[in-house]
Scaffold this motif. Structure first.
Motif, short mmCIF file in Angstrom:
data_model
loop_
_atom_site.label_atom_id
_atom_site.label_comp_id
_atom_site.label_asym_id
_atom_site.label_seq_id
_atom_site.Cartn_x
_atom_site.Cartn_y
_atom_site.Cartn_z
N ARG A 142 0.83 -1.21 0.00
CA ARG A 142 0.00 0.00 0.00
C ARG A 142 0.86 1.25 0.00
NH1 ARG A 142 -4.09 -3.32 3.01
NH2 ARG A 142 -4.73 -4.49 1.19
N ILE A 143 2.05 1.14 0.57
CA ILE A 143 3.00 2.27 0.52
C ILE A 143 3.42 2.48 -0.94
CG2 ILE A 143 5.31 3.06 1.21
CD1 ILE A 143 3.46 3.20 3.52
N GLN A 183 1.63 1.71 -3.51
CA GLN A 183 0.48 2.29 -4.20
C GLN A 183 0.38 3.79 -3.95
OE1 GLN A 183 -2.54 -0.21 -2.59
NE2 GLN A 183 -1.99 -1.93 -3.88
N ARG A 184 0.66 4.17 -2.72
CA ARG A 184 0.64 5.59 -2.38
C ARG A 184 1.67 6.35 -3.23
NH1 ARG A 184 4.43 9.44 -0.92
NH2 ARG A 184 3.24 11.25 -0.30
N LEU A 219 0.57 6.73 -6.78
CA LEU A 219 -0.41 7.82 -6.93
C LEU A 219 0.31 9.15 -7.07
CD1 LEU A 219 -3.31 7.12 -4.38
CD2 LEU A 219 -3.42 7.04 -6.87
N VAL A 220 1.34 9.34 -6.24
CA VAL A 220 2.09 10.60 -6.29
C VAL A 220 2.76 10.77 -7.65
CG1 VAL A 220 4.06 11.86 -5.35
CG2 VAL A 220 2.49 10.66 -3.81
N ARG A 279 2.00 9.43 -10.42
CA ARG A 279 1.07 9.51 -11.53
C ARG A 279 0.98 10.95 -12.04
NH1 ARG A 279 -4.95 7.27 -10.66
NH2 ARG A 279 -5.12 9.30 -9.68
N HIS A 280 1.17 11.89 -11.11
CA HIS A 280 1.10 13.30 -11.50
C HIS A 280 2.36 13.76 -12.23
CE1 HIS A 280 -2.53 13.74 -9.19
NE2 HIS A 280 -1.95 13.31 -8.11
N LYS A 297 9.33 12.62 3.49
CA LYS A 297 8.07 12.04 3.93
C LYS A 297 8.04 11.86 5.45
CE LYS A 297 8.38 8.95 0.40
NZ LYS A 297 8.02 7.79 -0.45
N ALA A 349 6.78 16.15 5.29
CA ALA A 349 5.38 15.89 4.95
C ALA A 349 4.68 15.14 6.09
CB ALA A 349 5.31 15.08 3.66
N ASN A 390 0.26 15.98 1.29
CA ASN A 390 0.25 17.12 0.37
C ASN A 390 0.64 16.77 -1.05
OD1 ASN A 390 -0.61 19.19 2.11
ND2 ASN A 390 1.41 19.28 3.04
N GLU A 391 1.20 15.60 -1.25
CA GLU A 391 1.57 15.20 -2.60
C GLU A 391 0.40 14.57 -3.35
OE1 GLU A 391 5.97 13.94 -3.08
OE2 GLU A 391 5.37 13.14 -1.15
N LEU A 392 -0.72 14.40 -2.65
CA LEU A 392 -1.89 13.78 -3.26
C LEU A 392 -3.06 14.76 -3.31
CD1 LEU A 392 -1.83 10.32 -1.43
CD2 LEU A 392 -1.02 10.82 -3.73
N GLU A 402 -7.62 11.54 -3.47
CA GLU A 402 -6.59 10.51 -3.30
C GLU A 402 -6.20 10.33 -1.84
OE1 GLU A 402 -4.25 10.90 -7.60
OE2 GLU A 402 -3.69 12.18 -5.92
N ILE A 448 -6.34 6.43 -0.58
CA ILE A 448 -5.20 5.66 -0.10
C ILE A 448 -5.35 5.36 1.39
CG2 ILE A 448 -3.60 7.56 0.48
CD1 ILE A 448 -2.69 4.26 -1.31
N TYR A 453 -5.04 1.81 3.46
CA TYR A 453 -4.28 1.49 4.68
C TYR A 453 -5.15 0.69 5.67
CZ TYR A 453 -1.10 5.24 3.11
OH TYR A 453 -0.25 6.05 2.40
N TRP A 465 -10.11 -0.95 -3.44
CA TRP A 465 -10.16 0.35 -4.11
C TRP A 465 -11.59 0.79 -4.32
CZ3 TRP A 465 -6.23 3.53 -4.43
CH2 TRP A 465 -4.92 3.04 -4.49
#
Lengths: 269, 319
Positions: free
Chosen positions: A17-18, A20-21, A24-25, A27-28, A96, A100, B97-99, B103, B107, B111, B116
């Protein structure tokens, strides 16, 4: 109402899942991913073919010799695995963790600290393997063009071997990052990475060193990675590859264990 | 240990709960229980130990000593299992903040082991609930403080928790944003979600909490419903008097020496005003004027938890 489900995920389900996270980031801004792809190729062209033309053949330990490009190609593959893993587990992981603060939110979920650490290593490995595949494909294409960079079918094992190198540096890099307090501390990390890249038998055989220095260099992780991959791509494997494998896997695993512990200290006070 | 607790058992149970950081004691032996369905609050100033208590309940901070169970389980041994049923709104926003807004929820559902599809279904519903649907694809960074807070609340609900932990949910928000948030929390409570929150705003505690404990310097100093606490520790009304400052005096009311004595059962002299605790505010005003006092301003108001806190600790909640 309070019945608590007992959900037992597979060992890598939650770490994924990390990944996947992070996907997602990216993807941009997925083009950023490819930045690390070119560096080893640039080295291969400038050093391997450019400087290599002046050098001629390089002797391998077993009495045979290979062209300079063939000599450094596996070392560049090992180095790019190292760099990919370190980049992801140093700056990116630190951002991270400390800025963040995304893990502060993640540990409020069923995800454990070990899941977080494993997930980030998985991600670093995936990113690194992208570069490894790219590099191997370019080398194979050059080989088809008659440049003969891959001299052994064992060379196909260079890919999993590059993953092992990536694992070692991802674990170690992440563990080191948990001790970093501020951005400029990463300069010290570079102080370890840069000489390893230049002096670990990457660009010339370590016979050039006096015995004591040779022994020291043989203890560095990049040397073990270069040694491993070079033996595979040049078709000169022997039992010492097991030492390389054991060393690299142990380094990655110890790094992971330290990371989990340190994350506990940093996030769960 | 049984996996299911009887319905009457407290969701959170703490006895002699302590938290130390080295030589510093952040939480010093507190006792409390939170029952299913109630809204329970920790009221106290910054540094009283509220956040440390919440972090222990959230299983992200180990208990130093004493007993703590959440859903009848020990946080040290069943952390992940407890967190499955827990929603957490931390003091700092900790959004990713990156999502994008959506999203962040997607996500977070992952967790919690949601698929999905399920995560997306709930995320869309929750964005509606916190009125952020039109910002779904925006980055998080440019959102206002109130919107970020609402997004954090939406995020904390993605696993449909039966217990929601809120650490100072409205600190730093403007009044409008606060009221919207209170409204959402009230709706959650009506749906049967147990709320456990910390605050240093007495109006927030009065609005949201069925029952609360007042914390000061790592200890619980009082417990009860807002009404009970006011009845027990202060009078029904408070008369606030402000006096013009006399020449060369540090405090506005320093020159009054003794003129207020006997006006009410308790009088509190603060640097900028005098608080007179009395059952009948208007009567006290009349008496004050009869004695020849000429305050610059007079205010009779209902007692609040702020007065309770002042009474118990001698200090204001927000300093």
């Amino acid at each position: 109402m309070l019945a608590l489900r007992t959900y037992r995920p597979l060992p890598l389900t939650r770490p994924a899942r990390i990944v996947q996270r992070n996907m997602l980031v990216y993807r941009h801004s997925f083009m950023v991913i490819f930045s690390g792809f070119f560096e080893p190729l640039f080295y291969l062209f400038s050093m391997g073919f450019g400087v290599g033309a002046l050098i001629g053949n390089v002797p391998l330990g077993n009495g045979s010799s290979v062209s300079y490009a063939v000599f450094i190609a596996p070392a560049l593959l090992a180095s790019s695995s190292m760099n990919g893993a370190i980049y992801e587990t140093s700056n990116n992981f630190f951002y991270k963790l400390k800025h963040a603060k995304i893990y502060d939110a993640i540990i409020a979920t069923p995800m454990s600290l070990t899941d977080v650490a494993r997930g980030e290593v998985m991600w670093a490995l995936m990113r690194g393997s992208l570069y490894a595949v790219g590099f191997i494909v370019v080398v194979a294409v050059l080989g088809l063009a008659g440049l003969g960079l891959l001299t052994s079918p064992l060379g196909l094992l260079a890919f999993p071997a590059a993953m092992v190198v990536g694992y070692a540096f991802a674990g170690a890099g992440m563990a080191a990052t948990t001790f970093v307090r501020q951005w400029r501390d990463f300069d010290y990390m570079q102080l370890a990475i840069m000489p390893m890249f230049l002096f670990s038998g990457t660009f010339y055989p370590i016979d050039a060193y006096p015995p004591a220095l040779q022994a020291f260099v043989q203890c560095t992780p990049l040397y073990r990675g270069v040694h491993l991959i070079r033996a595979l791509t040049t078709g000169t494997p022997d039992a010492t590859l097991l030492i390389d494998l054991a060393y690299l896997i142990a380094l990655g695993s110890i790094g992971l264990a330290i990371t989990s512990r340190r994350l506990g200290k940093l996030l769960q006070s | 240990m049984p996996e299911t607790a009887p319905a009457t058992a407290p969701l959170i149970h703490a006895r002699g709960l302590r938290k130390c950081f080295g030589a510093f004691t952040a939480v010093d032996g507190v006792d409390f229980d939170v029952a299913p369905g109630e809204a329970f609050g920790f009221l106290g100033p910054n540094g009283a130990g509220k956040t440390s208590t919440m972090r222990m309940i959230g299983t992200v901070s180990p208990v130093t000593s004493g007993t703590l169970t959440v859903f009848g389980l020990d946080p040290a041994r069943h952390g992940a299992k407890i967190r499955t049923r827990l929603g957490v709104v931390p003091q700092a926003d900790t959004l990713d903040n990156e999502l994008s807004v959506l999203e962040n929820l997607l996500i977070y559902g992952r967790y919690f082991d949601l698929s999905w599809a399920e995560s997306r279904r709930r995320a869309i519903e929750l964005l509606e609930f916190v009125q952020l649907t039109d910002r779904a694809n925006d980055k998080v960074e440019p959102l206002s403080g109130g919107m970020k807070r609402r997004l954090v609340i939406a995020r904390s609900l993605i696993n449909e928790p039966s217990l929601l932990l809120l650490d100072e949910p409205t600190t730093g928000l403007d009044p409008q944003a606060r009221h919207l948030l209170w409204d959402r929390l009230y709706r959650l409570k009506q749906r049967g979600v147990t709320l456990c929150l910390t605050t240093h705003y007495m109006d927030e505690a009065e609005q949201l909490c069925d029952r609360l404990v007042v914390m000061d310097r790592a200890k619980i100093v009082a417990e009860g419903s807002p009404r009970q606490l006011i009845e027990k520790y202060v009078t029904k009304e408070v008369l606030e008097l402000r006096f013009p400052r006399a020449e060369g005096e540090a405090d506005d009311s320093a020159h009054l020496d003794g003129q207020l004595d006997g006006l009410a059962e308790r009088i509190e002299q603060l640097p900028d005003r005098v608080l007179v605790y009395t059952a009948d505010g208007e009567a006290a005003v009349a008496t004050a004027f009869e004695r020849g006092l000429r305050p610059a301003s007079v205010l009779v108001r209902r007692s609040t938890l702020e007065d309770v806190f002042l009474r118990l600790t001698g200090r204001s909640l927000i300093e």
